[in-house]
Design an enzyme around this catalytic site. Structure first.
Site, PDB file in Angstrom:
ATOM      1  N   GLN A   1       9.893 -15.192   7.205  1.00 47.28           N
ATOM      2  CA  GLN A   1       8.512 -15.062   6.748  1.00 47.28           C
ATOM      3  C   GLN A   1       8.388 -14.529   5.326  1.00 47.28           C
ATOM      4  O   GLN A   1       7.342 -14.660   4.699  1.00 47.28           O
ATOM      5  CB  GLN A   1       7.717 -14.152   7.691  1.00 47.28           C
ATOM      6  CG  GLN A   1       7.503 -14.757   9.055  1.00 47.28           C
ATOM      7  CD  GLN A   1       7.028 -13.723  10.074  1.00 47.28           C
ATOM      8  OE1 GLN A   1       5.853 -13.421  10.158  1.00 47.28           O
ATOM      9  NE2 GLN A   1       7.959 -13.174  10.837  1.00 47.28           N
TER      10      GLN A   1
ATOM     11  N   ILE B   1       3.402  -9.467   2.477  1.00 43.45           N
ATOM     12  CA  ILE B   1       3.140 -10.619   3.330  1.00 43.45           C
ATOM     13  C   ILE B   1       2.050 -10.311   4.353  1.00 43.45           C
ATOM     14  O   ILE B   1       1.406 -11.211   4.860  1.00 43.45           O
ATOM     15  CB  ILE B   1       4.414 -11.115   4.049  1.00 43.45           C
ATOM     16  CG1 ILE B   1       4.964 -10.085   5.009  1.00 43.45           C
ATOM     17  CG2 ILE B   1       5.475 -11.509   3.048  1.00 43.45           C
ATOM     18  CD1 ILE B   1       6.049 -10.665   5.899  1.00 43.45           C
ATOM     19  N   ASP B   2       1.830  -9.040   4.645  1.00 41.46           N
ATOM     20  CA  ASP B   2       0.855  -8.670   5.682  1.00 41.46           C
ATOM     21  C   ASP B   2      -0.590  -8.732   5.200  1.00 41.46           C
ATOM     22  O   ASP B   2      -1.516  -8.703   6.008  1.00 41.46           O
ATOM     23  CB  ASP B   2       1.150  -7.251   6.189  1.00 41.46           C
ATOM     24  CG  ASP B   2       2.434  -7.192   6.972  1.00 41.46           C
ATOM     25  OD1 ASP B   2       2.771  -8.193   7.628  1.00 41.46           O
ATOM     26  OD2 ASP B   2       3.111  -6.157   6.927  1.00 41.46           O
TER      27      ASP B   2
ATOM     28  N   ASP C   1       0.817  -1.217   0.000  1.00 41.29           N
ATOM     29  CA  ASP C   1       0.000   0.000   0.000  1.00 41.29           C
ATOM     30  C   ASP C   1       0.852   1.270   0.000  1.00 41.29           C
ATOM     31  O   ASP C   1       0.513   2.253  -0.654  1.00 41.29           O
ATOM     32  CB  ASP C   1      -1.018  -0.014   1.152  1.00 41.29           C
ATOM     33  CG  ASP C   1      -0.385   0.183   2.498  1.00 41.29           C
ATOM     34  OD1 ASP C   1       0.531  -0.597   2.846  1.00 41.29           O
ATOM     35  OD2 ASP C   1      -0.783   1.121   3.222  1.00 41.29           O
TER      36      ASP C   1
ATOM     37  N   HIS D   1      12.796 -12.439   9.083  1.00 36.90           N
ATOM     38  CA  HIS D   1      12.775 -12.381   7.621  1.00 36.90           C
ATOM     39  C   HIS D   1      12.474 -13.710   6.955  1.00 36.90           C
ATOM     40  O   HIS D   1      12.209 -13.741   5.753  1.00 36.90           O
ATOM     41  CB  HIS D   1      14.089 -11.801   7.116  1.00 36.90           C
ATOM     42  CG  HIS D   1      14.161 -10.331   7.326  1.00 36.90           C
ATOM     43  ND1 HIS D   1      13.915  -9.436   6.314  1.00 36.90           N
ATOM     44  CD2 HIS D   1      14.384  -9.593   8.432  1.00 36.90           C
ATOM     45  CE1 HIS D   1      14.009  -8.206   6.789  1.00 36.90           C
ATOM     46  NE2 HIS D   1      14.301  -8.271   8.077  1.00 36.90           N
TER      47      HIS D   1
END
Lengths: 364, 364, 364, 364
Positions: free
Chosen positions: C287, C142-143, C118, C285
């Site tokens: 993730q 990833i969020d 975003d 990281h």
């Protein structure tokens, strides 16, 4: 629904990944939230039809270990035949639907959660109708061909297994300049094939919904080679067909006799039509998956919780469903209308073709 | 060995996981430590036999990405036939060994590292002998049947793939009360079968080294069921045999015609001998593996570094080997004596039998 | 849109799994279907701002290997600062937006595809607005906190990594009777935490959207132990908060100084409030994920194809989106309104609570 | 050894992957081959020290499910303190070794199989000596630092987890041009670090056995960048040290207070010495592993079978071991001499350096 105290749950049809996760969610919700008792019926409908009844009471402790992550169903799902035409030892058949209803009543159950595919939904809803049994369905099938829901439990795990196989076939195809043909499940619907073909980087995806032509496959292979690549990956649903229905039928009845399946059939023809060697792999039961994917565990959990809530609210004779971004439910009669095909105008076929994958004839 | 300046490396025979890791280690060692130039020959010996020569110079930058983790061989390994009896377009064959030597000389190479299985070691060492070419071998094969080394590159990855398949077949076997038969690679040796049977919890492991009896398999299945389990896992090497060699031959030539392979043959017989349903899966090329296991990457790295050191020290016409807990090397003539079988008195068969796995007849 | 001939594509912001799969799909669609040229800009917007321009022309051949399966972005995504306030060597800042526009024009691009989260969508759409550049966004993070789309590329891979970590922490928690706290990404949104908590069988999931209470956590732990289990799994988003905003702030500024993070903070308090030992793991990281999940590859492919189609149709200044069961697109201005939180009334929080997971205070 | 009828088995010390596989193999061998009874002691030595005794009889049926593949130990391994100096509720300590012996006798056991690391071997062999109890040890530890055996159960799983983390950190390092520092277990020995550094493609591996220098690390990073790569991977064992022992001590006591650990310490210094950003990840308990690797399952199975055979043959007060290519055993007194370091002249450090990995000072 204060009345409900005793809830039955069973798994029916072919096993897949995530069934235990559904049973766990049903038990957690029913016991923790509502304080009900939950009874797992052994081996699908037969557990209620046989005497002594075969079942086990389910408690929270059963799920403190790895059950969430285990494939298959610990309740078993052995199919001994159609309960309405049950095969008897003397070779005759018998309508045993009343045995099923009687078993339900003997266990003094208030409602039944059935985890199954489209075939099981149909049979079980008919059985439940015989006895006025309140049923809630939870869709599961690696083929993802159940109507009314975007996803059935077990599907994404199967797609992962197939995609992983493509990841492994890719380097050996490239090292040897080969056409690798991967035959996957999907007699009536190409959900597994199209998803894994996109995710696994295949060049050809043959599915039951769209007829293919051998010469178009050969043309695609030529195209790939002209682009500078020396190998080709194909994903082939076992139910894929040529335009000429008859030929397809021949090929497949053929398959029963001479070939291991459609993959072998294609392999022989393609190796005659191109300069590349071909090799076939058929994943078989490995696709049923073992450890469920993250997504299947989530779907299973959502369905299990929702199914119990539906019983609590008296929303019976319906099936849990995943639509858009959440869980909902649909009437069973909208589900029991045969397998759900892949939408030929949906995103997946468009994406596949957009990438240049051959997915059968466009204007067949 | 100050003289060596130009090192060739090629991959030969069937691909497997870890080949790129060997090439990387060769390049790192040769370039970083010795300052040599390294040339990767394309498609095995054919890259030196064809004109124009097919090769690429290898530099450190090629390996800054994911090459260490990629399956197969980026140099390719297409086999166009025996260089000593090379098939010509007109249908005749021709000794092209001098073309190979000439190619080596045209590239002005000082030595050649050959990554291959036992067949490749033999052919390549003969080719090198023709031209007095200094060769160092690096053993690779998913079958682990190369003499002189405990492990060949690619083997543990294949065992992992097969074990993972057993992990996936187990829950579906249990859910449906089935005998699951997994047919795996191993025409001459049972290394993959015995390792994966132990690691994957199989009840039966059939291997080429020890003849089996159908009635013993049936007895083992009965035993498992009497112990209270309702399902059985079998791992079957494609080259497994009955005591009666002739029967085995029949079954397998049979296999060519009627069955998909030995798995199908066993399936039919076992379903006749027991009450359980049987299902067969044949993993095929998926066993070649994709991403190499941690162990194969380590082995590949050790072999690559050591092979370059051997060239630097003039230790030629030898093969790198893993023995006990480290890397060493052995003369090529000790390697080129056919495939290495599983030791019938070694730890693995003992462990398997110690667990109760049926591994063929004990005193055959 | 016959005019478009030269398409730019860049990745911006933190890397994740599936970026290369988007770039591949963009290239396949643009080159194979439309015959356009595609230029990959190196290191996000900086590649167009710096001189010489940093880019590479993308062709089909680049993707014949493993690119589809590789994590990160081969185009790079180094952030040197806000282009509107770009840090200069002398310590001052400068508006370099015109350099970006000039770079776009020097490359004679017709449109730009921006793969970003975003924050990147906002900055890049402002940069494009300066020069009247036609932009299409592709959401990645990833969020999963991008507005307008159910899923952003990279999210499901991150959930898989976290779930796998829970699968690994579970047996060690059980063996030692411990509370295992897993701290995961999610400063503004709890998508990763809630999904992985459900899929990984956690008992507690703390997320930024719902304040938690320490005593409620302790009560949940007691409950689990009373049910007969000896261990507890907690998933904690880095941005989770107590009801008392001030306390949360203290804990977290605290976290900067004294603790590794919120996980450490919780660990100390929980070990004081219960009899169980606590241990904290922070995945960091890892993730970001490496090999993209099957789902992320599909999403990436769908977005890449659709983004090119949008350019072809002149649907600019919009972002691709996944809604319901397919790909669509939304105006960029609807996206650039900050991070998207988890819907507190959505399916996921309900499912989690339905399973008995503590997800903060219900009626906070 | 006809006398033996009742066999005890316990797990002691930190859990790891493969413990259940050992217990399964012990049970299979003892029950199936010898017809003995097997008793699993709960929570290590405490199960025999506490009253009522805590144990469960183990039968074949317990292992028909997924136990072979489950991480941790289903027997538990909670450590309540040194049995010779057991902490009492009043704060004093007490020698409770006779309680242990008494528990063994109350259960009427004939021998005890102890699955543990080097610390547990020492304590348990002392406990057994007190009562003249026949003990057989089975080595397990993710650190692989048990003397007398090439491999301990749990080690290769830990290496796999760390290597997988490197596979995931690599693309994010490359995308952002970063130095990624991965802190792994290994207070006394660098087995995990050196193995995973080779397998995961790291550039730097710091281990307790070889002192490192910060300026050498910076030089290595420069070298990598000069070769054209923009990112660096480092694996750092928690017990690694500089040449100057005092500095190391300071850094680490420092670590307790200011840093998360050695990784943080290195990160700060390296980011000051180079132009690249640094990021640290500490895997923590995830390294204990979950599902055991194929190799750990094989090792566990071999050890379990052999341990029972040793009891049967009266070969007591010894530990199972893996040497060369098979299972053997060694006297416990040769094991109980502290942790086993990595051989500085062994294959692994040579291979690592051969690849160009910085593994501390060569001639320190």
């Amino acid at each position: 629904m204060g009345k409900v105290r005793r809830l039955g749950v069973l798994t029916s049809g072919g096993d897949c990944a995530g069934l235990n996760a559904v049973i766990r969610a049903v038990t957690y919700r029913a016991v923790r939230t509502y304080g009900w008792k939950v009874f797992g019926i052994i081996d699908g409908s037969t557990g209620l039809m046989e005497r002594p009844l075969r079942y086990r009471e389910l408690d929270l402790d059963m799920f403190s270990g790895t059950m969430l992550r285990e494939g298959g169903t610990f309740l078993g799902t052995v199919n001994r035949g159609d309960p309405f035409n049950y095969p008897m030892p003397d070779g005759s058949t018998k309508d045993r639907s009343l045995d099923f209803v009687d078993g339900f009543n003997k266990l003094a159950l208030d409602a039944l959660i059935v985890i199954g595919g489209d075939g099981s939904m149909k049979i079980l809803s008919q059985l439940c109708a015989v006895g006025g049994i309140g049923m809630v369905g939870v869709p599961k099938t690696i083929d993802n061909d159940v109507h009314g829901t975007d996803f059935a439990v077990g599907f994404t795990t199967a797609v992962n297994v197939v995609t992983e196989a493509l990841d492994r076939l890719h380097p050996t195809a490239a090292s040897h300049h080969r056409v690798m043909i991967l035959e996957v499940m999907g007699r009536d619907a190409g959900h597994i094939a199209i998803n894994s073909a996109i995710s696994g980087g295949a060049d050809v995806a043959l599915i039951p919904e769209v007829p293919y032509r051998l010469d178009s496959i050969a043309r695609k292979i030529d195209e790939v080679i002209r682009e500078g690549r020396n190998h080709v990956l194909m994903v082939v649903a076992e139910g894929c067909k040529t335009e000429d229905g008859e030929l397809a039928t021949k090929a497949q009845s053929h398959g029963q006799m001479r070939y291991g399946g459609i993959g072998q059939y294609l392999s022989e023809h393609i190796s005659n039509m191109t300069d590349l060697e071909t090799r076939v792999t058929s994943l078989g039961h490995v696709q049923r998956g073992g450890t469920p994917s993250t997504r299947d565990r989530l779907l299973a959990s959502a369905f299990g919780v929702h199914a119990v809530d539906m019983v609590a609210e008296g929303k019976l004779n319906r099936m849990t469903a995943w639509q858009e971004r959440g869980v909902t439910d649909v009437p069973l009669e909208e589900v029991c209308i045969g397998p759900r095909s892949l939408d030929p105008n949906g995103t997946l076929i468009k994406v596949a073709r957009g990438l240049g994958i051959y997915v059968g004839e466009s204007e067949a």
